[in-house]
Design a protein around this motif. Sequence first.
Motif, PDB file in Angstrom:
ATOM      1  N   ASN A 119       0.841  -1.202   0.000  1.00 23.87           N
ATOM      2  CA  ASN A 119       0.000   0.000   0.000  1.00 23.87           C
ATOM      3  C   ASN A 119       0.875   1.251   0.000  1.00 23.87           C
ATOM      4  O   ASN A 119       0.568   2.247  -0.662  1.00 23.87           O
ATOM      5  CB  ASN A 119      -0.895   0.010   1.243  1.00 23.87           C
ATOM      6  CG  ASN A 119      -2.342  -0.277   0.898  1.00 23.87           C
ATOM      7  OD1 ASN A 119      -2.696  -0.417  -0.262  1.00 23.87           O
ATOM      8  ND2 ASN A 119      -3.176  -0.362   1.908  1.00 23.87           N
ATOM      9  N   ALA A 120       1.955   1.184   0.764  1.00 25.84           N
ATOM     10  CA  ALA A 120       2.862   2.328   0.842  1.00 25.84           C
ATOM     11  C   ALA A 120       3.518   2.597  -0.513  1.00 25.84           C
ATOM     12  O   ALA A 120       3.766   3.745  -0.883  1.00 25.84           O
ATOM     13  CB  ALA A 120       3.933   2.082   1.905  1.00 25.84           C
ATOM     14  N   VAL A 121       3.804   1.526  -1.259  1.00 22.78           N
ATOM     15  CA  VAL A 121       4.372   1.703  -2.601  1.00 22.78           C
ATOM     16  C   VAL A 121       3.381   2.444  -3.485  1.00 22.78           C
ATOM     17  O   VAL A 121       3.725   3.406  -4.176  1.00 22.78           O
ATOM     18  CB  VAL A 121       4.733   0.338  -3.231  1.00 22.78           C
ATOM     19  CG1 VAL A 121       5.195   0.521  -4.678  1.00 22.78           C
ATOM     20  CG2 VAL A 121       5.822  -0.352  -2.417  1.00 22.78           C
ATOM     21  N   SER A 122       2.117   2.007  -3.464  1.00 20.76           N
ATOM     22  CA  SER A 122       1.115   2.614  -4.350  1.00 20.76           C
ATOM     23  C   SER A 122       0.801   4.051  -3.967  1.00 20.76           C
ATOM     24  O   SER A 122       0.447   4.866  -4.814  1.00 20.76           O
ATOM     25  CB  SER A 122      -0.172   1.780  -4.349  1.00 20.76           C
ATOM     26  OG  SER A 122      -0.781   1.797  -3.067  1.00 20.76           O
ATOM     27  N   SER A 123       0.958   4.381  -2.681  1.00 19.15           N
ATOM     28  CA  SER A 123       0.642   5.740  -2.228  1.00 19.15           C
ATOM     29  C   SER A 123       1.874   6.647  -2.196  1.00 19.15           C
ATOM     30  O   SER A 123       1.764   7.833  -1.879  1.00 19.15           O
ATOM     31  CB  SER A 123       0.006   5.696  -0.834  1.00 19.15           C
ATOM     32  OG  SER A 123       0.917   5.175   0.116  1.00 19.15           O
ATOM     33  N   GLN A 127      -6.333  -3.627  -3.691  1.00 17.95           N
ATOM     34  CA  GLN A 127      -5.001  -3.034  -3.723  1.00 17.95           C
ATOM     35  C   GLN A 127      -4.414  -3.067  -5.125  1.00 17.95           C
ATOM     36  O   GLN A 127      -3.772  -2.111  -5.578  1.00 17.95           O
ATOM     37  CB  GLN A 127      -4.089  -3.792  -2.760  1.00 17.95           C
ATOM     38  CG  GLN A 127      -2.737  -3.150  -2.551  1.00 17.95           C
ATOM     39  CD  GLN A 127      -1.925  -3.932  -1.544  1.00 17.95           C
ATOM     40  OE1 GLN A 127      -1.743  -5.123  -1.682  1.00 17.95           O
ATOM     41  NE2 GLN A 127      -1.442  -3.251  -0.524  1.00 17.95           N
ATOM     42  N   ALA A 128      -4.642  -4.162  -5.834  1.00 18.47           N
ATOM     43  CA  ALA A 128      -4.083  -4.312  -7.182  1.00 18.47           C
ATOM     44  C   ALA A 128      -4.615  -3.254  -8.139  1.00 18.47           C
ATOM     45  O   ALA A 128      -3.960  -2.930  -9.145  1.00 18.47           O
ATOM     46  CB  ALA A 128      -4.397  -5.708  -7.723  1.00 18.47           C
ATOM     47  N   GLU A 129      -5.789  -2.714  -7.836  1.00 17.34           N
ATOM     48  CA  GLU A 129      -6.368  -1.688  -8.695  1.00 17.34           C
ATOM     49  C   GLU A 129      -5.534  -0.408  -8.711  1.00 17.34           C
ATOM     50  O   GLU A 129      -5.706   0.436  -9.596  1.00 17.34           O
ATOM     51  CB  GLU A 129      -7.800  -1.379  -8.244  1.00 17.34           C
ATOM     52  CG  GLU A 129      -8.773  -2.534  -8.491  1.00 17.34           C
ATOM     53  CD  GLU A 129     -10.140  -2.280  -7.892  1.00 17.34           C
ATOM     54  OE1 GLU A 129     -10.285  -1.253  -7.166  1.00 17.34           O
ATOM     55  OE2 GLU A 129     -11.059  -3.094  -8.121  1.00 17.34           O
ATOM     56  N   SER A 130      -4.625  -0.252  -7.726  1.00 14.51           N
ATOM     57  CA  SER A 130      -3.761   0.927  -7.675  1.00 14.51           C
ATOM     58  C   SER A 130      -2.528   0.778  -8.556  1.00 14.51           C
ATOM     59  O   SER A 130      -1.736   1.717  -8.675  1.00 14.51           O
ATOM     60  CB  SER A 130      -3.316   1.196  -6.224  1.00 14.51           C
ATOM     61  OG  SER A 130      -4.416   1.449  -5.394  1.00 14.51           O
ATOM     62  N   PHE A 131      -2.338  -0.397  -9.160  1.00  8.35           N
ATOM     63  CA  PHE A 131      -1.182  -0.659 -10.020  1.00  8.35           C
ATOM     64  C   PHE A 131      -1.654  -1.026 -11.419  1.00  8.35           C
ATOM     65  O   PHE A 131      -2.732  -1.599 -11.589  1.00  8.35           O
ATOM     66  CB  PHE A 131      -0.361  -1.841  -9.481  1.00  8.35           C
ATOM     67  CG  PHE A 131       0.304  -1.612  -8.162  1.00  8.35           C
ATOM     68  CD1 PHE A 131       1.633  -1.232  -8.090  1.00  8.35           C
ATOM     69  CD2 PHE A 131      -0.401  -1.786  -6.978  1.00  8.35           C
ATOM     70  CE1 PHE A 131       2.264  -1.039  -6.869  1.00  8.35           C
ATOM     71  CE2 PHE A 131       0.215  -1.583  -5.755  1.00  8.35           C
ATOM     72  CZ  PHE A 131       1.546  -1.209  -5.693  1.00  8.35           C
TER      73      PHE A 131
END
Length: 334
Positions: free
Chosen positions: A215-219, A283-287
């Motif tokens: 999550n931290a990677v995506s944000s 979560q995958a929707e952020s990548f």
Amino acid sequence: MKFVLFRKSLEEGAAPIYLFDGEEVYFKERGEQMLKDKFVSEPSLNFSSFDGSAVKGSGISALIAAAESFPLLSEKRLVKITDFYPTENEYETYLKKYFENPMQSTILLIVNSSSPKGKTADLKKKPNVTHVDCSKADEETILRWIFTQFRRNGTEADTECCERIMRYCLGDMSRIAGETEKLLAYVGAGGQITSQDVDEVVYRDTDYKIYEMTNAVSSGNYGKYVSVMNELLDKGLDEMGVLTSLCLYFRSLFEIVSLNKNDAETARLLGMKEYAVKMSRRQAESFSLLRLKECYTAVCSAQNSVRSGDISPQGALLKVNASIFFGGKRNIIE
């Protein structure tokens, strides 16, 4: 029936034969204990247990003999057998007579988990069998269960607290039950549970910590990423363990998106919990799919470099951190 209806059904008495099946161990263990508490006195005299893998052919006669024994100083006798998958021929030869006319003073409890190998009798359709579905509960059921446990003890907790417990335990009822007991002991009867209490008391699964790192990677929150990673290392997971967890996690995200199936089917195909699939899918929707593949490839490559002796685990983790956090120009889908 679903397990949530099982407790209510016991108010009308016990069925002569129960079949508990599904992957949720907590429901099966809790259901057995409820039967013992309500109907069985002196368990040392009125409880028998069999391993279904060892009860085959004529050996089934010993199970029936135990079920046909009368209870001693007790309303009921409980006979339990686990992972019991008789063939249709075994049912016709050894079980049919008992199933059609079971002892009313005995509870025969069949507890199954793994899928049967080969063709077996469908016990759910046999006479006098009460089937209790012990599969994973949905989110609403889990939240209601947590809230009810707090309310029964006179403890206040809002929806946010209950959701945190569920998330931190990845929807696993056995863990949720244990962590709920810890919180009740922590605040005491009549107390109030806050989100801070949950964060301090409830142990977050390693998978959930990897979820937080991703999550931290995506944000774009590198500080959070490093903080959770250090927490994992402080808890005893070494650098290679972190790499392995990250590799498996990014592979799961990539596979979940690539499969393009619903949560239940995806969970079955990947051997995951359905709730974990649901969280991962969000979560995958952020990548982008390409970015997920790049992250997975970066971690997998680092693991191979460690195994070939080209780099130390510590160096590999630093390299991966730089690659998956800063390697892509954008993590978020435009």
